[in-house]
Design an enzyme around this catalytic site. Structure first.
Site, PDB file in Angstrom:
ATOM      1  N   SER A  17      44.223  30.788  41.027  1.00 45.34           N
ATOM      2  CA  SER A  17      45.482  31.153  41.809  1.00 45.34           C
ATOM      3  C   SER A  17      45.118  29.780  42.544  1.00 45.34           C
ATOM      4  O   SER A  17      44.540  29.130  42.138  1.00 45.34           O
ATOM      5  CB  SER A  17      44.747  32.563  42.763  1.00 45.34           C
ATOM      6  OG  SER A  17      45.715  32.660  43.868  1.00 45.34           O
ATOM      7  N   TYR A  30      37.412  35.797  46.799  1.00 42.42           N
ATOM      8  CA  TYR A  30      38.763  35.566  45.721  1.00 42.42           C
ATOM      9  C   TYR A  30      39.525  33.883  45.694  1.00 42.42           C
ATOM     10  O   TYR A  30      38.848  33.722  44.765  1.00 42.42           O
ATOM     11  CB  TYR A  30      39.790  36.397  46.823  1.00 42.42           C
ATOM     12  CG  TYR A  30      41.515  36.069  45.834  1.00 42.42           C
ATOM     13  CD1 TYR A  30      41.103  37.280  44.552  1.00 42.42           C
ATOM     14  CD2 TYR A  30      42.213  35.463  45.758  1.00 42.42           C
ATOM     15  CE1 TYR A  30      42.407  37.291  43.747  1.00 42.42           C
ATOM     16  CE2 TYR A  30      43.506  35.066  44.716  1.00 42.42           C
ATOM     17  CZ  TYR A  30      43.629  36.004  43.755  1.00 42.42           C
ATOM     18  OH  TYR A  30      44.509  36.216  43.274  1.00 42.42           O
TER      19      TYR A  30
HETATM   20  P1  NAD Z   1      47.470  43.511  40.041  1.00 40.58           P
HETATM   21  O1  NAD Z   1      46.993  44.446  41.281  1.00 40.58           O
HETATM   22  O2  NAD Z   1      48.916  44.278  40.163  1.00 40.58           O
HETATM   23  O3  NAD Z   1      46.945  44.219  38.439  1.00 40.58           O
HETATM   24  C1  NAD Z   1      46.071  43.521  38.046  1.00 40.58           C
HETATM   25  C2  NAD Z   1      45.400  43.997  37.197  1.00 40.58           C
HETATM   26  O4  NAD Z   1      43.727  44.048  36.966  1.00 40.58           O
HETATM   27  C3  NAD Z   1      45.649  45.230  37.745  1.00 40.58           C
HETATM   28  O5  NAD Z   1      46.043  45.525  35.861  1.00 40.58           O
HETATM   29  C4  NAD Z   1      44.254  46.167  36.774  1.00 40.58           C
HETATM   30  O6  NAD Z   1      44.193  47.290  36.745  1.00 40.58           O
HETATM   31  C5  NAD Z   1      43.386  44.959  36.552  1.00 40.58           C
HETATM   32  N1  NAD Z   1      42.065  45.187  37.036  1.00 40.58           N
HETATM   33  C6  NAD Z   1      41.072  45.855  37.889  1.00 40.58           C
HETATM   34  N2  NAD Z   1      39.780  45.842  38.155  1.00 40.58           N
HETATM   35  C7  NAD Z   1      39.588  45.609  37.087  1.00 40.58           C
HETATM   36  C8  NAD Z   1      38.380  45.856  36.334  1.00 40.58           C
HETATM   37  N3  NAD Z   1      37.539  45.866  36.964  1.00 40.58           N
HETATM   38  N4  NAD Z   1      38.688  46.070  34.730  1.00 40.58           N
HETATM   39  C9  NAD Z   1      39.795  45.610  34.172  1.00 40.58           C
HETATM   40  N5  NAD Z   1      41.091  45.367  34.769  1.00 40.58           N
HETATM   41  C10 NAD Z   1      40.734  45.345  36.515  1.00 40.58           C
HETATM   42  O7  NAD Z   1      48.359  42.045  40.914  1.00 40.58           O
HETATM   43  P2  NAD Z   1      49.489  41.090  39.440  1.00 40.58           P
HETATM   44  O8  NAD Z   1      49.629  40.524  41.113  1.00 40.58           O
HETATM   45  O9  NAD Z   1      49.695  41.688  39.038  1.00 40.58           O
HETATM   46  O10 NAD Z   1      47.452  40.327  39.282  1.00 40.58           O
HETATM   47  C11 NAD Z   1      46.752  39.521  37.783  1.00 40.58           C
HETATM   48  C12 NAD Z   1      46.380  38.593  38.427  1.00 40.58           C
HETATM   49  O11 NAD Z   1      46.661  37.638  38.542  1.00 40.58           O
HETATM   50  C13 NAD Z   1      44.979  39.013  39.142  1.00 40.58           C
HETATM   51  O12 NAD Z   1      43.833  37.906  38.398  1.00 40.58           O
HETATM   52  C14 NAD Z   1      45.368  38.421  40.267  1.00 40.58           C
HETATM   53  O13 NAD Z   1      44.108  37.213  40.876  1.00 40.58           O
HETATM   54  C15 NAD Z   1      46.352  36.601  40.089  1.00 40.58           C
HETATM   55  N6  NAD Z   1      47.449  36.318  40.886  1.00 40.58           N
HETATM   56  C16 NAD Z   1      48.464  37.290  41.432  1.00 40.58           C
HETATM   57  C17 NAD Z   1      48.834  36.166  42.345  1.00 40.58           C
HETATM   58  C18 NAD Z   1      49.785  36.918  43.500  1.00 40.58           C
HETATM   59  O14 NAD Z   1      49.753  36.640  44.174  1.00 40.58           O
HETATM   60  N7  NAD Z   1      50.381  38.410  42.951  1.00 40.58           N
HETATM   61  C19 NAD Z   1      48.283  34.892  42.995  1.00 40.58           C
HETATM   62  C20 NAD Z   1      47.772  34.339  41.975  1.00 40.58           C
HETATM   63  C21 NAD Z   1      46.795  34.939  40.673  1.00 40.58           C
END
Ligand code: NAD
Length: 257
Positions: A152, A165
Site C-alpha cells: 500500500s 496497517y
Molecule cells: P477487501 O476488504 O475487499 O479484500 C480483502 C481480502 O482479504 C478479502 O478477499 C478477504 O476475504 C481477504 N482476507 C482478509 N482476512 C483474511 C484472512 N485471515 N485469511 C485469508 N483472507 C483474508 O479489500 P481490497 O481493497 O480488495 O484489499 C485487497 C488488498 O489490497 C489488501 O491487502 C489491501 O491492504 C490492499 N490495498 C487496498 C487499498 C484500497 O484502497 N482498497 C489500497 C492499498 C492496498
C-alpha cells in the site's frame, strides 16, 4: 536475436501458468484473479470466508477459457497455507503467487489493543511470509516464478490512525526486497505493488463526503479501481517483467498520503 515469443504485448502471456491469488473472493483480489485468467493463467482462487463470492470469481476465470478452483484457507495459519498449495497443484505446478489478502484497522495507537495489532500483522505480513515460503519450491520447479505482494502507499509512508496497517505494509516491502535477493538465482522475481486509494469494501468505513475529498486530492481526479492494480500485477506476472525484481510499483493516481 530474441525469440519472437518474447515480443511485448502477447495476447495470452500467461498461457498454461498456474497462479495462486489470496483474498480473491472480492475487491482487488477478484480482479487480479480474472485479469490473470484473461491473460491465460489457471487460477487458484483463495478465500477466507466468502465461498459464494469465491465461486463467482472461479466462474469468471473459467469464462476466459482457463481452469480455476476455489480454496478456503486462513493464510495466517501455516497448516492452512500448506494445504492451499497442495490443493492448488490440481491445476498444475504454481508459478505465480499474489499475496493480496489483507485487512485494515483504523484507530489511534493509544487505543490499539495488542490483539488487533497482532491480527493485522498476522493477516497482512505473516501470511505473506508463510505463502511465499510455501510457494518457493513450486515456483523454483516452474523455472520462471513470480511473487507479487500487494502492499500500500501506507507502506511507503505511514498514516495516522493506521499504524498497524502501515507497519504491516512497510514490512511487506522490506520482505519483498529481502526475498528478491535470496531467490533471484532460483529464477524467481519478487515485487510489490503499493496501491493508493482503491474503491473497494476496504473503504466502506468512509462517508461519501470523505471519498469525494480523497478523489479531489488525487491528481488524476478519480479514485482507483481494482483494475488499476490488477493490470500492474498482470505485467509483473508476465515474461515482460523478467528483469524486474525487488521493486515497488505504486498505482496511486499521483497521490501519496
Ligand atoms: P477487501 O476488504 O475487499 O479484500 C480483502 C481480502 O482479504 C478479502 O478477499 C478477504 O476475504 C481477504 N482476507 C482478509 N482476512 C483474511 C484472512 N485471515 N485469511 C485469508 N483472507 C483474508 O479489500 P481490497 O481493497 O480488495 O484489499 C485487497 C488488498 O489490497 C489488501 O491487502 C489491501 O491492504 C490492499 N490495498 C487496498 C487499498 C484500497 O484502497 N482498497 C489500497 C492499498 C492496498
Amino acid at each position: 536475436m530474441e525469440a519472437e515469443s518474447r515480443e511485448w504485448g502477447q495476447s495470452a502471456p500467461l498461457a498454461g501458468k498456474v497462479a495462486v491469488v489470496t483474498g480473491a473472493s472480492r475487491g482487488i483480489g477478484k480482479r487480479i484473479a480474472t485479469t490473470l485468467a484473461k491473460a491465460g493463467a489457471h487460477v487458484a482462487v483463495h478465500y477466507h470466508e466468502a465461498q459464494v463470492e469465491a465461486l463467482d470469481t472461479v466462474a469468471r476465470c473459467v469464462g476466459y477459457g482457463t481452469r480455476a478452483v476455489a480454496i478456503q484457507a486462513d493464510v495466517s495459519q501455516e497448516e492452512d497455507v500448506q494445504r492451499l498449495f497442495l490443493e492448488a497443484t490440481q491445476l498444475g505446478t504454481p508459478s505465480i503467487l499474489v499475496n493480496n489478502a489483507g485487512i485494515a484497522h483504523y484507530g489511534l495507537v493509544m487505543d490499539l489493543s495488542l490483539r488487533d495489532w497482532n491480527r493485522v500483522l498476522q493477516t497482512n505480513l505473516t501470511s505473506t511470509f508463510l505463502c511465499s515460503k510455501e510457494a518457493i519450491p513450486y515456483l523454483r520447479r516452474a523455472e520462471d516464478g513470480r511473487i507479487i505482494n500487494v502492499s500500500s502507499v501506507h507502506g511507503l509512508r505511514g498514516a495516522a490512525m493506521e499504524a498497524a496497517y502501515s507497519a504491516s505494509k512497510a514490512g511487506m516491502i522490506a520482505f519483498t526486497e529481502s526475498l528478491a535477493l535470496e531467490v533471484a538465482s532460483l529464477g524467481i522475481t519478487v515485487n510489490a505493488v503499493a496501491p493508493g486509494v482503491i474503491d473497494t469494501d476496504m473503504l466502506k468505513g468512509f462517508s461519501a463526503e470523505e471519498k469525494r475529498q480523497m478523489q479531489t486530492e488525487t491528481p488524476v481526479g478519480r479514485l482507483g479501481t481494482p483494475y488499476d492494480v490488477a493490470h500492474v500485477v498482470r505485467f509483473l506476472a508476465s515474461p515482460d517483467s523478467s528483469f524486474i525484481t525487488g521493486q515497488v510499483i505504486s498505482p496511486n493516481g499521483g497521490r501519496l498520503p
